[in-house]
Design an enzyme around this catalytic site. Sequence first.
Site, PDB file in Angstrom:
ATOM      1  N   SER A   1      -9.551   0.325   2.999  1.00  0.00           N
ATOM      2  CA  SER A   1      -8.818   1.257   2.177  1.00  0.00           C
ATOM      3  C   SER A   1      -7.625   0.634   1.454  1.00  0.00           C
ATOM      4  CB  SER A   1      -8.322   2.424   3.031  1.00  0.00           C
ATOM      5  OG  SER A   1      -7.375   1.965   3.994  1.00  0.00           O
TER       6      SER A   1
ATOM      7  N   LYS B   1       0.846  -1.197   0.000  1.00  0.00           N
ATOM      8  CA  LYS B   1       0.000   0.000   0.000  1.00  0.00           C
ATOM      9  C   LYS B   1       0.884   1.251   0.000  1.00  0.00           C
ATOM     10  CE  LYS B   1      -3.966   1.630   2.785  1.00  0.00           C
ATOM     11  NZ  LYS B   1      -4.811   1.272   3.973  1.00  0.00           N
TER      12      LYS B   1
ATOM     13  N   SER C   1      -9.736  -1.998   7.007  1.00  0.00           N
ATOM     14  CA  SER C   1      -9.085  -1.686   5.731  1.00  0.00           C
ATOM     15  C   SER C   1      -8.141  -2.748   5.190  1.00  0.00           C
ATOM     16  CB  SER C   1      -8.317  -0.364   5.849  1.00  0.00           C
ATOM     17  OG  SER C   1      -9.219   0.712   5.904  1.00  0.00           O
TER      18      SER C   1
END
Lengths: 102, 505
Positions: free
Chosen positions: B188, B92, B212
């Site tokens: 996310s 990420k 997330s």
Amino acid sequence: MTEPGISMDVSPSATARLELGIASSPSLSPAAVRELGALADIPIDDEAMALRIAVGAGAAVMAVAAARVALQVAGALDDALLGGEPADHLATLESLAGDGSR
Amino acid sequence: MSLPSAIDPCDLSLIEAAARLREGRLTSTVLTESVLARAAWAQARTNCFLRLDADAALRAASLADEHLAVARAAGVDLAATLPFLGVPLAHKDMFVGTGSSAGAAGGLLPSCGSRVREVAALLAAERHASDIAPRPPAATVIARLEAAGAQAIGALNMAEFALGATGHNAAFGDCRNAWQPEFVAGGSSSGSGAAVACRATALSIGSDTGGSVRIPAAANGVLGLKPTYGLLPRTGSMKLSPSIDTLGPIAHCAADLAAVLQIIAGADGGDALASHRVPPDYAAALERGIEGLRIGVPRNHFFDVATPEVRTAMERCLAVLEGAGARIIEVTVPDAAPLAELSRAVVYSEATALHASQLRAEAARYTPQVRLRASTGLAIPGTVYLEALRLRLPLLGRFVREVFDRCDVLHTPTLPIPVPRRDETDVGAGSGLWEILAKLVHCTAPFNYLGLPAIAIPAGLDARGLPLSAQFVARPFAEATLLRVAAVQQRLLPMPRAAGSRHAS
């Protein structure tokens, strides 16, 4: 992450309020949100955004009230002046860990 | 080097690929070429990458091949010292790079999924270069993976500032579901979920503040682990809500999660809220099975909004686990109703404080939904925020005693509803939007607030061919127990191979 202003119909705090006899939601107007924004110099220039923030913040406030009442009813609320503090969270987690045998 | 013709090297698990590299049955160059080809395919399908540096990845692979060859010639087994040497990974885009990575913010500050960061990152880089300001420390978890030999080759898409559970990103383009691109990837850590599902990376590190890691893992049919708060040091990672933020891995299999958790767990001296407990042997735990394990099924709250199809899938999971020796026990979960909103009280208060300067200067550059989320803390009184944190201690104690004295793991769906479409969860989607968004975190956010470990495990496909997922939660620092359940469930309830990949069945 999570969403502001979504809890009034579907989330648990609505149910909790009913269960705990807390009937009304706190009222925070969009205008008040905009004033708070202006006070912090953070612009909230959209009425719909102000409304959602008002609803979301109100739901958070009510959730805290519901949790406090639930703990009081259960006799599990510690002494605010002499009990644990937020910084004890990690130590509490460590103290509640098992021995790994399961 | 030969592989079965139906399997590309990038389809291998992390530990299998690493073993073949050490044994000389695969080269890092071949593996990296395969990963890069799959990444290009995955990018076209899902928009899961924000950056990918193919040249640097191949240079790093060539170097790794030299090291591997020298070690083999010298009879040195690298399994203990450089267990992942030559394996390319992507994470990420929220981690400060180490400067040695091929991609993944190698030497750069992360975008955090936002255009707002572009100017800030450039200015910060100038200040760091001229020693006006100290460079932020590199992310410990990424540095530990690199110290184990893994190479970061790119940075993955995410919800802007990790403030979104669907994977929408108006700044860089939505990340799309690996199985069916018209559906959400979840957020996310959207790019992490989609890229792992496409096998453009064997594993990816994301973050989980309300679900997330688990939500994109669930939506894309892979595993996602949110460890206990404090197990993984967060040094060098983007903050959203420091009282709740955790990092976590997404992967195909429990064995990969175990191997990586072993490498990245433990205090680093940089994150004052990282635990100094010595992690157990996670891989060894996988061998234990689940004979006699008590699985608690909540009578209240967590299944309240679950659809019949989700309920049926969860019952199927439990039947499989019961057949493997687990005992199913009904439990009543204390104080479940307000937990998700208590989480919001904390997250929004802290997020608004962290974003205050940027909101003052560049509010218009935030995308509308993210600006709303980042501003909500303005209206939450400081006393309420602190009370939400203070109440967490007795709520946690009561939860652990009343649930985990009766069972070893608690079972819920990860997502109580089917994976939604992107258009029904986008800005302006109508009145149903907020209800869907609330349901997405209904089963995940409570455990972020409490700080308990939780894992999302694939649980088959729904009628539309989209993944379903079961969540298991354990007492603090019992990640090994969660990995045992995951290993058994994966073995007995396997997903169709290679979600969204060219080999999808």
